[in-house]
Design a protein around this motif. Structure first.
Motif, PDB file in Angstrom:
ATOM      1  N   ARG A 560       0.770  -1.243   0.052  1.00  0.00           N
ATOM      2  CA  ARG A 560      -0.135  -0.030  -0.324  1.00  0.00           C
ATOM      3  C   ARG A 560       0.578   1.634   0.032  1.00  0.00           C
ATOM      4  O   ARG A 560       0.670   2.303  -0.007  1.00  0.00           O
ATOM      5  CB  ARG A 560      -1.650  -0.107   1.552  1.00  0.00           C
ATOM      6  CG  ARG A 560      -1.811  -1.039   1.623  1.00  0.00           C
ATOM      7  CD  ARG A 560      -3.211  -0.975   2.196  1.00  0.00           C
ATOM      8  NE  ARG A 560      -3.596  -2.271   2.524  1.00  0.00           N
ATOM      9  CZ  ARG A 560      -3.759  -3.374   2.955  1.00  0.00           C
ATOM     10  NH1 ARG A 560      -2.173  -2.952   3.434  1.00  0.00           N
ATOM     11  NH2 ARG A 560      -4.325  -4.065   3.519  1.00  0.00           N
ATOM     12  N   SER A 561       2.496   0.997   0.473  1.00  0.00           N
ATOM     13  CA  SER A 561       3.297   2.521  -0.538  1.00  0.00           C
ATOM     14  C   SER A 561       3.069   3.026  -1.047  1.00  0.00           C
ATOM     15  O   SER A 561       2.848   2.098  -2.110  1.00  0.00           O
ATOM     16  CB  SER A 561       4.543   2.001   0.250  1.00  0.00           C
ATOM     17  OG  SER A 561       5.353   2.996   0.635  1.00  0.00           O
ATOM     18  N   PHE A 562       3.021   4.647  -1.101  1.00  0.00           N
ATOM     19  CA  PHE A 562       2.937   4.903  -2.870  1.00  0.00           C
ATOM     20  C   PHE A 562       4.522   5.292  -2.580  1.00  0.00           C
ATOM     21  O   PHE A 562       4.737   5.534  -3.822  1.00  0.00           O
ATOM     22  CB  PHE A 562       2.428   6.501  -2.366  1.00  0.00           C
ATOM     23  CG  PHE A 562       2.566   7.021  -3.575  1.00  0.00           C
ATOM     24  CD1 PHE A 562       1.279   6.974  -4.167  1.00  0.00           C
ATOM     25  CD2 PHE A 562       2.763   8.206  -3.721  1.00  0.00           C
ATOM     26  CE1 PHE A 562       1.172   6.969  -6.183  1.00  0.00           C
ATOM     27  CE2 PHE A 562       3.255   9.006  -5.270  1.00  0.00           C
ATOM     28  CZ  PHE A 562       2.245   8.510  -6.258  1.00  0.00           C
ATOM     29  N   GLU A 563       5.637   5.535  -1.630  1.00  0.00           N
ATOM     30  CA  GLU A 563       6.881   6.071  -1.714  1.00  0.00           C
ATOM     31  C   GLU A 563       7.743   5.127  -2.107  1.00  0.00           C
ATOM     32  O   GLU A 563       9.364   5.031  -2.195  1.00  0.00           O
ATOM     33  CB  GLU A 563       7.282   7.084  -0.850  1.00  0.00           C
ATOM     34  CG  GLU A 563       6.639   8.028  -0.777  1.00  0.00           C
ATOM     35  CD  GLU A 563       7.331   8.842  -0.141  1.00  0.00           C
ATOM     36  OE1 GLU A 563       7.221  10.150   0.204  1.00  0.00           O
ATOM     37  OE2 GLU A 563       7.628   8.349   1.154  1.00  0.00           O
ATOM     38  N   VAL A 564       6.991   3.469  -1.883  1.00  0.00           N
ATOM     39  CA  VAL A 564       8.698   2.575  -2.178  1.00  0.00           C
ATOM     40  C   VAL A 564       7.625   1.617  -2.464  1.00  0.00           C
ATOM     41  O   VAL A 564       6.437   0.684  -2.719  1.00  0.00           O
ATOM     42  CB  VAL A 564       8.793   1.693  -0.040  1.00  0.00           C
ATOM     43  CG1 VAL A 564       9.676   1.428  -0.346  1.00  0.00           C
ATOM     44  CG2 VAL A 564       9.041   3.218   0.834  1.00  0.00           C
ATOM     45  N   ASP A 565       8.745   1.174  -3.822  1.00  0.00           N
ATOM     46  CA  ASP A 565       8.171   0.373  -5.146  1.00  0.00           C
ATOM     47  C   ASP A 565       9.030  -1.071  -4.701  1.00  0.00           C
ATOM     48  O   ASP A 565      10.022  -1.066  -4.367  1.00  0.00           O
ATOM     49  CB  ASP A 565       8.168   0.587  -6.171  1.00  0.00           C
ATOM     50  CG  ASP A 565       7.962   1.716  -6.551  1.00  0.00           C
ATOM     51  OD1 ASP A 565       6.382   1.704  -6.154  1.00  0.00           O
ATOM     52  OD2 ASP A 565       7.646   1.937  -8.083  1.00  0.00           O
ATOM     53  N   ALA A 566       7.912  -2.536  -4.338  1.00  0.00           N
ATOM     54  CA  ALA A 566       8.106  -3.894  -4.336  1.00  0.00           C
ATOM     55  C   ALA A 566       7.706  -4.775  -5.357  1.00  0.00           C
ATOM     56  O   ALA A 566       7.025  -4.836  -6.000  1.00  0.00           O
ATOM     57  CB  ALA A 566       8.628  -4.277  -2.750  1.00  0.00           C
ATOM     58  N   LEU A 567       8.563  -5.865  -5.182  1.00  0.00           N
ATOM     59  CA  LEU A 567       8.423  -7.099  -6.586  1.00  0.00           C
ATOM     60  C   LEU A 567       8.686  -7.756  -5.764  1.00  0.00           C
ATOM     61  O   LEU A 567      10.178  -7.999  -5.178  1.00  0.00           O
ATOM     62  CB  LEU A 567       8.732  -6.070  -8.113  1.00  0.00           C
ATOM     63  CG  LEU A 567       8.527  -7.535  -8.873  1.00  0.00           C
ATOM     64  CD1 LEU A 567       7.145  -7.373  -9.614  1.00  0.00           C
ATOM     65  CD2 LEU A 567       9.954  -7.288 -10.352  1.00  0.00           C
ATOM     66  N   ALA A 568       7.695  -8.918  -5.988  1.00  0.00           N
ATOM     67  CA  ALA A 568       8.746 -10.075  -5.023  1.00  0.00           C
ATOM     68  C   ALA A 568       8.219 -10.954  -6.319  1.00  0.00           C
ATOM     69  O   ALA A 568       7.664 -11.256  -7.686  1.00  0.00           O
ATOM     70  CB  ALA A 568       6.710 -11.203  -4.389  1.00  0.00           C
ATOM     71  N   LEU A 569       9.287 -12.312  -6.448  1.00  0.00           N
ATOM     72  CA  LEU A 569      10.566 -12.978  -7.964  1.00  0.00           C
ATOM     73  C   LEU A 569      10.423 -14.351  -6.899  1.00  0.00           C
ATOM     74  O   LEU A 569      10.825 -14.043  -5.649  1.00  0.00           O
ATOM     75  CB  LEU A 569      11.487 -12.175  -8.310  1.00  0.00           C
ATOM     76  CG  LEU A 569      11.299 -10.922  -8.345  1.00  0.00           C
ATOM     77  CD1 LEU A 569      12.445 -11.180  -9.276  1.00  0.00           C
ATOM     78  CD2 LEU A 569      10.704 -10.515 -10.142  1.00  0.00           C
ATOM     79  N   VAL A 570      10.162 -15.419  -7.493  1.00  0.00           N
ATOM     80  CA  VAL A 570      10.600 -16.757  -6.747  1.00  0.00           C
ATOM     81  C   VAL A 570      11.109 -17.332  -8.253  1.00  0.00           C
ATOM     82  O   VAL A 570      10.668 -17.337  -9.128  1.00  0.00           O
ATOM     83  CB  VAL A 570       9.019 -17.546  -6.369  1.00  0.00           C
ATOM     84  CG1 VAL A 570       7.606 -17.159  -7.771  1.00  0.00           C
ATOM     85  CG2 VAL A 570       9.795 -18.085  -6.076  1.00  0.00           C
ATOM     86  N   ASP A 571      11.663 -17.823  -7.909  1.00  0.00           N
ATOM     87  CA  ASP A 571      12.750 -19.089  -9.352  1.00  0.00           C
ATOM     88  C   ASP A 571      12.363 -20.837  -8.092  1.00  0.00           C
ATOM     89  O   ASP A 571      13.686 -21.146  -7.629  1.00  0.00           O
ATOM     90  CB  ASP A 571      13.751 -18.438  -9.500  1.00  0.00           C
ATOM     91  CG  ASP A 571      13.555 -19.007 -10.638  1.00  0.00           C
ATOM     92  OD1 ASP A 571      13.515 -20.303 -11.403  1.00  0.00           O
ATOM     93  OD2 ASP A 571      14.031 -19.265 -11.502  1.00  0.00           O
TER      94      ASP A 571
END
Length: 642
Positions: A560-571
């Motif tokens: 829900r943050s506006f100033e912090v972007d995040a991406l979850a990755l999996v392999d």
């Protein structure tokens, strides 16, 4: 006498009221307005067309003092004029109203004069369109070596700064420069105590002015000057079990030649898995097999097995016709592709940004149809992995930078081409430019979603055509700010773009444009010292950091943050959480939804403005992790499940 100020201090006829007269800022085109409110106020926002507003939608953002989004203002392309009231509850700290550049409208903002307001202009790019006689105030702290800078855009041509304590003056004449990134500046004297200066803008029209070496903040009233309060923020992330889809192949635009051997290690550090090429039909017609060596080099030495080639003429001449020369060049490229063999996918685009360059859609559609039929007559090329991409437009949801842009939106041209040739089109491709603001990079996610909606999804939830964001950069052409391209800003921007464009697992390819600086286009990942010597720019350090933690699939993540972007990755059993803090605010990051995280020996890496990755301090308890994230910093949290 009260000075006229940015942008025209408006005094309303006095009536009995508990509030002072409203204050107005106009016409803002690019910048931040910080507002400190000790009693409730209402921002009155009005807009009017500046240029091509009928071809471009806009978003403005109002942030709370803790950095959370209070309100997003969406303006459709069919809303050239409008107004909106935005409530500002009393709060400690500074609200932030962001007008992201490049803006296509003039924005006027009114607020109560009791609200402390400071404007932070963009650097190099023009920030406003002002009347004559504008005066502002700024503060230089004790011991600071401040520089007043500006750039001439045909409007404001003189900046005069007057120190209020003793009348000391500095005058800066703004002149035209041959390159966009060049500007004028003058040093201000260092003082043993804080000093307030009055800035007078000479002339009217487009204005570009800013401060280096001191807070880049300007007020209409000297009593409103104050240090910004970056209240600490908190980001709550929750990992979900769902897989969104494959992560895109990240790449760069590579030169029409073999790179110097001195760059090989740098290219390996970048780790591109995708590439954008040009093929010049007049050159390859005269020199068949000319491209074989460097296409093979990129494929075999650097393991780039996903690429897109744009047909053009020498010097990236964009408008081609399906004449004998172009068809001969096409045949030569297809023959090279067949000779290289079946390894990976090689998308072919018949033109570069046709919605920007071709006289009309009808002219391009006729050319496209002729080139498509000629390509289909070569089955060996398709067997070697050649696929057809279209329309490779300049921007997707908005119009290109030219007259008549409202009839040239990339998504509209793509829709028409799909209606005529859907069975023979393999990919929808586009270039995205001029989303220069760090807070506006969320628009990349919107464009990818719109592209997926256009081509439709199959039963597995995958787009029916590959989606290729084959070129992107902070700015288009040579309209570049060195404050962005050559600094940590580009690292933050690229990381944010990668995260937003990848968020839904719908995109196949994402390419930064371009690999190395060119004299007129210093927008590469590599800086060039001379013909043989190159170095990694800050954006390249970010790309290296991203690739070191890049995994094959995107996992669902609530943020829900506006100033912090995040991406979850999996392999498989490997997990990676990639993120970026886009403002100066320190953040506390809290991650849940990963029950085996604490037992797996997680690792936290941070990348700040010095370009050096360093370990971070991670707190982990019962499947929840938390850590402190400094402002303007990239992070990567990695772990393995059992």
């Amino acid at each position: 006498m009260t000075p006229r100020s940015l942008f025209a201090l408006m005094l309303i006829t006095a009536t009995p009221s508990l509030h002072a007269a409203p204050m107005q800022w106009a016409d803002i085109r690019d910048g931040s307005l910080y507002l400190q409110v000790d009693r409730p106020d209402t921002l009155q926002l009005r807009w009017s067309p500046a240029w091509q507003s009928d071809a471009n939608q806009e978003q403005l953002y109002l942030l709370q003092p803790d950095g959370q989004l209070l309100q997003q203002l969406d303006i459709r392309a069919d809303q050239p004029y409008g107004q909106r009231d935005l409530a500002l509850p009393a709060a400690s700290g500074d609200y932030r109203l962001q007008v992201p550049g490049y803006s296509f409208r003039n924005f006027k903002v009114s607020h109560d004069s009791s609200t402390l307001a400071q404007f932070e202009p963009a650097k190099v790019h023009f920030s406003a369109d002002v009347p004559s006689g504008v005066e502002l105030y700024f503060r230089v702290a004790a011991g600071e070596q401040a520089q007043l800078a500006g750039k001439y855009y045909g409007g404001v041509s003189v900046l005069q700064a007057t120190r209020l304590s003793d009348g000391e003056q500095r005058r800066l004449q703004l002149v035209e420069h041959p390159q966009y990134g060049q500007f004028d500046r003058i040093a201000l004297p260092v003082a043993a105590q804080d000093e307030v200066w009055r800035l007078s803008l000479g002339g009217s029209g487009k204005a570009a002015f800013w401060l280096d070496g001191s807070a880049n903040l300007f007020a209409q009233d000297l009593r409103q000057l104050h240090p910004l309060q970056w209240l600490p923020g908190r980001v709550e992330l929750e990992l979900k079990p769902q897989r969104r889809g494959p992560s895109p192949q990240l790449g760069i635009a590579l030169p029409y030649a073999a790179p110097p051997p001195s760059t090989f290690e740098l290219l390996r550090a970048l780790g591109p898995r995708a590439a954008n090429f040009y093929s010049f039909v007049d050159v390859i017609r005269q020199e068949p097999e000319r491209e074989l060596s460097f296409r093979r080099l990129y494929r075999e030495t650097f393991n780039i097995d996903r690429d897109i080639t744009l047909l053009a003429g020498t010097g990236r001449q964009a408008v081609l016709t399906a004449d004998s020369q172009t068809l001969a060049g096409l045949d030569a490229w297809l023959a090279d592709s067949a000779q290289l063999g079946n390894r990976g996918l090689h998308y072919l685009a018949f033109a570069d940004e046709p919605n920007l360059n071709y006289p009309s859609y009808e002219v391009f559609a006729d050319y496209f149809a002729r080139m498509l039929e000629h390509t289909k007559a070569n089955p060996e090329a398709r067997a070697a992995g050649v696929r057809i991409a279209m329309p490779v437009s300049s921007r997707l949801l908005d119009g290109p930078f030219r007259v008549g842009a409202g009839q040239r939106r990339g998504i509209d041209w793509a829709r028409q081409l799909l209606a005529a040739h859907a069975a023979d089109i393999d990919a929808l491709a586009w270039h995205e430019w001029m989303i220069r603001d760090l807070l506006a990079t969320r628009r990349y996610r919107a464009s990818v979603r719109a592209a997926a909606d256009l081509v439709g999804l199959d039963q597995q939830g995958r787009p029916r055509k590959a989606l290729l964001l084959s070129q992107t950069n902070i700015s288009s052409g040579p309209d570049l700010s060195p404050y962005q391209q050559d600094t940590h800003y580009a690292a933050l921007w690229w990381t944010s773009v990668v995260i937003n464009a990848s968020q839904d697992g719908l995109l196949d390819m994402l390419n930064w444009f371009q690999a190395a600086d060119e004299p007129e286009y210093p927008k590469g990942m590599l800086a060039q010292q001379d013909a043989q010597r190159f170095s990694l720019k800050p954006v390249a350090r970010a790309q290296q950091f991203i690739q070191q933690h890049w995994l094959g699939e995107v996992q669902a993540l609530d943020n829900r943050s506006f100033e912090v972007d995040a991406l979850a990755l999996v392999d498989g059993t490997r997990h990676s959480l990639l993120g970026v803090a886009k403002t100066q605010r320190e953040q506390t990051i809290d991650l849940g939804g990963a029950p085996q995280l604490c037992e797996s020996g997680p690792s936290l890496q941070l990348l700040g403005a010095d370009g050096r990755a360093r370990p971070g301090q991670l707190q982990c308890h019962q499947g929840r992790a938390s850590f402190q994230l400094p402002g303007e910093t990239l992070f990567a949290l990695t772990w393995n499940t059992l």
